[in-house]
Design an enzyme around this catalytic site. Sequence first.
Site, PDB file in Angstrom:
ATOM      1  N   TYR A  98     -39.340   4.599  -2.444  1.00 19.71           N
ATOM      2  CA  TYR A  98     -38.507   5.666  -3.011  1.00 19.71           C
ATOM      3  C   TYR A  98     -38.266   6.768  -1.981  1.00 19.71           C
ATOM      4  O   TYR A  98     -37.181   7.364  -1.939  1.00 19.71           O
ATOM      5  CB  TYR A  98     -39.177   6.244  -4.264  1.00 19.71           C
TER       6      TYR A  98
ATOM      7  N   CYS B 183     -38.958  -0.742 -14.217  1.00 13.01           N
ATOM      8  CA  CYS B 183     -39.743   0.253 -13.488  1.00 13.01           C
ATOM      9  C   CYS B 183     -41.073  -0.338 -13.006  1.00 13.01           C
ATOM     10  O   CYS B 183     -41.840  -0.882 -13.804  1.00 13.01           O
ATOM     11  CB  CYS B 183     -40.010   1.448 -14.403  1.00 13.01           C
TER      12      CYS B 183
END
Length: 322
Positions: free
Chosen positions: A189, A58
Amino acid sequence: MALGRLVNGQWTTVWTERNEKGEFQRMPTQFHHKITADGASGFRAEADRYHLYVSLGCPWAHRTVLLRALKGLEKVIGLSIVDPVISEQGWKFSDKQGCIRDKVNQADYLWQIYTKANPTYTGRVTVPVLWDKHTNSIINNESRQIIQILNTEFNFFAEKMVDFYPKSLQAVIDQTIDAIYQPINNGVYRVGFATTQTAYEQAMKELFLAMEHWENVLGKQPYLCGDEITLADWCMFTTLFRYDLAYYGLFKCNLKRLVEYPNLWNYCRELYQYPGVKQWCNISHIKQLYYVGLPELNPSGVMPVGPIINFDLPYKCRDRQI
């Protein structure tokens, strides 16, 4: 996305972070307590009191791991690393290579950390998490705030006296982090999880306008805020490091690869080669997270062999080569 969330302390995967236009809209984090050197916030900076839960895949959590290492806080703040593949119950702890189990709360899943902090918690279950062993609660789960805490409030314990958030530049650093967040950090994203052509193309436009802007900036100065490496650079780095590995292909951010931007690519290599960084850059965990852990985007779970990227290539530092 397959991250799941808690509703009144109960785990569920029935949810969405998209609006009716098919645009990805990230839900906000909720734990925003601050640790201070003097304890004025109610949470004093102390050795062996706080614990960091992260994923090496992440980019948001990666920032915090880097600041922990760059400040030399490994002996002061503990670390747990979740499995890179998101399970049906979200982030889990395992014995997979590169992972570190939860030795503080003995949790099997990260959501158990959240419900220990608040049994009726409703919201996303995300990394990073900064945990307080004294109060048995989550201090903070917002990466931007955590890196400021690690940079500034633990200097008494830090083995490395570097400052990536100097007072003279704080306003510029904050403005820069704001400027790169929506189009780049979150922008990849917004591109990857868009479910309409309009949403996808708008996010792509904003992403590549921003990439071109910072490519030009880095043609005039070495770092985002001038002549010093700051928190803004580490926020940019963790996205750029993943760009060709995952975002270009899986997320369809495919107008240009990072290696096609001479200044951004040079800059990324320089930050990667900064002492203490590369050992926390786990390409395997990144690929597993995106290609195996997001079946919505890659139902087969097949993980690509490439691309071959050499982050150790020499970089140019102004008029000299390192």
